[in-house]
Write an enzyme that holds these catalytic residues in place. Structure first.
Site, PDB file in Angstrom:
ATOM      1  CB  CYS A 274      11.035   5.760  -0.332  1.00  0.00           C
ATOM      2  SG  CYS A 274       9.855   6.927  -0.008  1.00  0.00           S
ATOM      3  CG  HIS A 332       9.805   6.084  -4.865  1.00  0.00           C
ATOM      4  ND1 HIS A 332      10.383   5.432  -3.572  1.00  0.00           N
ATOM      5  CD2 HIS A 332      10.381   5.544  -5.729  1.00  0.00           C
ATOM      6  CE1 HIS A 332      11.042   4.998  -3.701  1.00  0.00           C
ATOM      7  NE2 HIS A 332      11.505   5.275  -5.036  1.00  0.00           N
ATOM      8  CG  ASP A 355      14.721   4.146  -5.804  1.00  0.00           C
ATOM      9  OD1 ASP A 355      14.641   4.404  -5.010  1.00  0.00           O
ATOM     10  OD2 ASP A 355      14.015   4.316  -6.777  1.00  0.00           O
ATOM     11  CG  ASN A 395       6.025   7.718 -18.704  1.00  0.00           C
ATOM     12  OD1 ASN A 395       5.179   9.215 -19.045  1.00  0.00           O
ATOM     13  ND2 ASN A 395       6.858   8.288 -18.979  1.00  0.00           N
ATOM     14  CG  ASP A 397      -1.356   4.000 -19.878  1.00  0.00           C
ATOM     15  OD1 ASP A 397      -1.115   4.998 -19.977  1.00  0.00           O
ATOM     16  OD2 ASP A 397      -1.731   3.695 -20.841  1.00  0.00           O
TER      17      ASP A 397
END
Length: 684
Positions: A274, A332, A355, A395, A397
């Site tokens: 990356c 990342h 990306d 974001n 969980d």
């Protein structure tokens, strides 16, 4: 009457390079300029002078099969929306007349040719031909990539070196990188990237027409950095050996990658991960004139089923299991580019996530973005491009699940871990800038504490906690771990009931690469603790260097504790991943305040072995604008605690702030030691 004859056309290179802030491209065979600003060219006439009463000039500008023809007028009034050519009537040299060619602020990026035709009484008498390269212009207010502050333009366009950030949010590691946008062959490779793209090969005219739009350009580049769907620059590889190419951790700059790709006939360079994909894209965008910076998202979620939940599974003794297609990368890396979003409205202008790492397809192609950072924060998943995917990366969980004999025995949810730190290099400074608040709402410290955070002491660093109705466990490091030193941590076991309890404590450590599930357990401890009613006990533990050095290196440690109530068999889990900071190479420069171009300078690189055993390896030194290519030195075995010095000579060839970087690749151990020094090269 003698015919008008053009002997040659002078592109006034030094003046135009300075006017267009493209001095870095002075080595290019073709003049490099920016759209929305005038280019001055002058004619050398043979024989008689130019006569404004009988002579006229016309310019034809060509991009592929597209062209525009314009008369050369004596009006200096230009429009940011159309091509214009003019002479300055107040400064007119009739023997060597100067012509100003002004391009629109939305002109297409690429290689241009232009033809200068001279007419006498309407009859063509002479012609001349030349060419130039046109880039975006972040200095031009009408350009869609205009960025308002000079310090930002210097950092995000002109800076040919910088830092990326890896490791973990608790222990951020700076990785130097040379963007190399002004190195030989890089400009040409970046323009050829557009030329060999599928969009250009499929419909050249349409591709040229769309190259006025940074949104379009950025999507083409995002796809072309990886080689999954096209003749892209880099082939990704995340496991196995790298014998057919270069281990991604060994790249130090973009120049080697881009020139190797171009010289191979556009065969993919092996290999990238990356941060390599992102750094190379940053180079291409800066070359094309689009402000760009490299971003690191720590604890980055890869949500394969788009449910905004990452499931992690553990055994009853704390070993992390490979049960889920979802994953959390310790870090990342992607890029942000600055541009207007006329397709979405002005509220979405500014930084856009792109990306190039091939993870998921976007409109059928492995690319991602541009996704407005503002849209990610506002959860505008109805907009394009790829906002839901990026939103999940910062974001999602985390559900941690403990299983025993195929049965779930513990389940906890963490809403804070993913996207715990998002950062980039600060403008004009070798440190990281926390931009987490640009992507997501940040809870105040008080609300974070009320959600369950706790510290072991003033000096300790919270790692994780797990809780049930009966008990609580907290796992904390005493300090950020450093190579060659024991990893000291504490486990706090708390009995939340008013009756005494016996509890099993299982500790487990596994090494892992930043984006993989952990490997087998390399360290574990098990024991029983007796707790009185409402009692808490702190257990001190350490992992010695001899226990982790051979398995960790550049990797991280996944550390977990499972606390089991022997009466109810209830279990709680606390886990976290951390990196062990490597020693750094120290670089000192002789006569640091008097460095000028074309004068030999001396640097001294020092390494001190902090490992518990002798090490050897290869030292590599590089620096765009300072050293041609790379210089390698072999380091003989060095005893623990000993130091070694290497003298380096270099000759700067460019003015400005440059980076000298050094890398020591150790033999027989998965670890690379790095160091860098920013050097200011002044005009002689």
């Amino acid at each position: 009457m003698e015919d008008l004859k053009i002997q040659n056309v002078n592109l006034q290179e030094s003046e135009n390079l300075e006017r267009h802030r493209t001095e870095g491209f002075s080595g290019s065979k073709t003049l490099v300029v920016r759209r929305g600003a005038p280019v001055r060219v002058s004619m050398q006439l043979e024989g008689r002078a130019f006569n404004p009463k009988t002579d006229s000039l016309r310019i034809k500008v060509l991009l592929g099969s597209l062209y525009v023809v314009m008369p050369v007028t004596f009006s200096k009034k230009v429009s940011p929306r159309r091509w214009k050519a003019y002479m300055d009537p107040k400064d007119l040299n009739l023997q060597n007349p100067s012509i100003f060619i002004s391009s629109p602020a939305s002109a297409m990026v690429g290689y241009y040719g232009f033809q200068l035709h001279a007419f006498t009484k309407g009859v063509k008498k002479t012609s001349a031909f030349s060419k130039f390269i046109l880039l975006c212009n972040p200095w031009c207010r009408e350009d869609a990539v205009y960025i308002p502050f000079e310090a930002q333009r210097e950092e995000y366009i002109q800076n040919d070196s910088g830092l990326m950030f890896i490791g973990t949010a608790m222990n951020v590691v700076s990785r130097p990188w040379s963007f190399d946008q002004f190195e030989p062959g890089v400009l040409e490779a970046c323009l050829n990237l557009l030329r060999v793209s599928p969009q250009h090969q499929k419909n050249r005219k349409m591709d040229f027409l769309k190259r006025n739009n940074p949104v379009y350009i950025s999507r083409v580049v995002s796809a072309m950095i990886n080689s999954e769907d096209d003749r892209g620059v880099l082939k990704g590889k995340w496991k196995g050996d790298y014998k057919e190419g270069v281990n991604p951790s060994l790249w130090t700059g973009s120049g080697d990658i881009l020139t190797q790709w171009a010289e191979s006939g556009y065969s993919p360079v092996k290999y990238g991960q990356c941060w390599v994909f992102a750094a190379v894209m940053c180079t291409v965008m800066r070359v094309l004139g689009i402000p760009c910076r490299v971003i690191t998202n720590f604890n980055s979620a890869h949500d394969t089923n788009a449910n905004l939940v990452i499931e992690e599974y553990y055994s009853e003794t704390g070993q992390k299991l490979k049960h889920s297609a979802d994953s959390i990368w310790n870090f990342h890396v992607w890029v942000e580019c600055w541009m207007n979003r006329q397709d979405l409205g002005s509220g979405m202008d500014g930084w856009q996530v792109l990306d190039p790492t091939p993870q998921e397809r976007s409109e059928g192609v492995y690319c991602c973005g541009p996704a407005p950072v503002k849209a990610i924060k506002d959860r505008r998943i109805d907009l394009f491009y790829d906002i839901p995917f990026v939103y999940a990366e910062v974001n999602a969980d985390v559900h941690s699940i403990v299983v025993s004999e195929g049965r779930v025995v513990s389940h906890t949810k963490d809403t804070e871990r993913v996207g715990s730190l998002i950062c980039t290099k600060a403008v004009g400074s070798p440190r990281h800038q926390n931009i987490t608040g640009d992507y997501k709402l940040i809870r105040s410290p008080s609300s974070t504490l009320s959600s369950g955070s706790s510290t072991m002491s003033e000096d300790s660093m919270l790692i994780s906690r797990g809780s049930s109705r009966d008990m609580l466990v907290i796992l904390a490091l005493d300090k950020a771990p450093f190579a060659g030193e024991p990893v000291h941590f504490t486990v706090k076991a708390v009995n939340k009931q008013r009756v005494a309890r016996r509890m099993k404590v299982h500790l487990n450590a596994q090494a892992k690469e930043y984006n993989h599930s952990p490997s087998d357990t390399f360290w574990e401890r098990h024991g029983v603790v007796q707790l009185g009613p409402m009692e808490a006990k702190v257990i001190h533990q350490q992992i010695l260097p001899t226990e982790y050095e051979d398995v960790v290196g550049d990797n991280v440690i996944n550390l977990a504790v499972v606390l089991e109530d022997l009466t109810s068999h209830t279990r709680v889990l606390a886990s976290e991943e951390f990196n062990i900071a490597s020693p750094e190479l120290n670089i000192e420069i002789a006569d640091e305040d008097s460095i000028v171009p074309n004068k030999e300078q001396t640097a001294k690189v020092t390494f001190t072995n902090s490992f518990s055993h002798p090490v050897s390896g290869v030292l590599t030194v590089a620096g765009a604008g300072l050293i041609q290519g790379k210089v390698n030195f072999r380091m003989l075995p060095l005893r623990p605690g000993s130091s070694v010095q290497q003298r380096i000579t270099f000759i700067p060839n460019k003015v400005g702030t440059k980076m000298l970087q050094a890398r020591l690749t150790l033999s027989h151990i998965n670890s690379t030691i790095r160091g860098f020094k920013m050097i200011s090269v002044s005009r002689a």
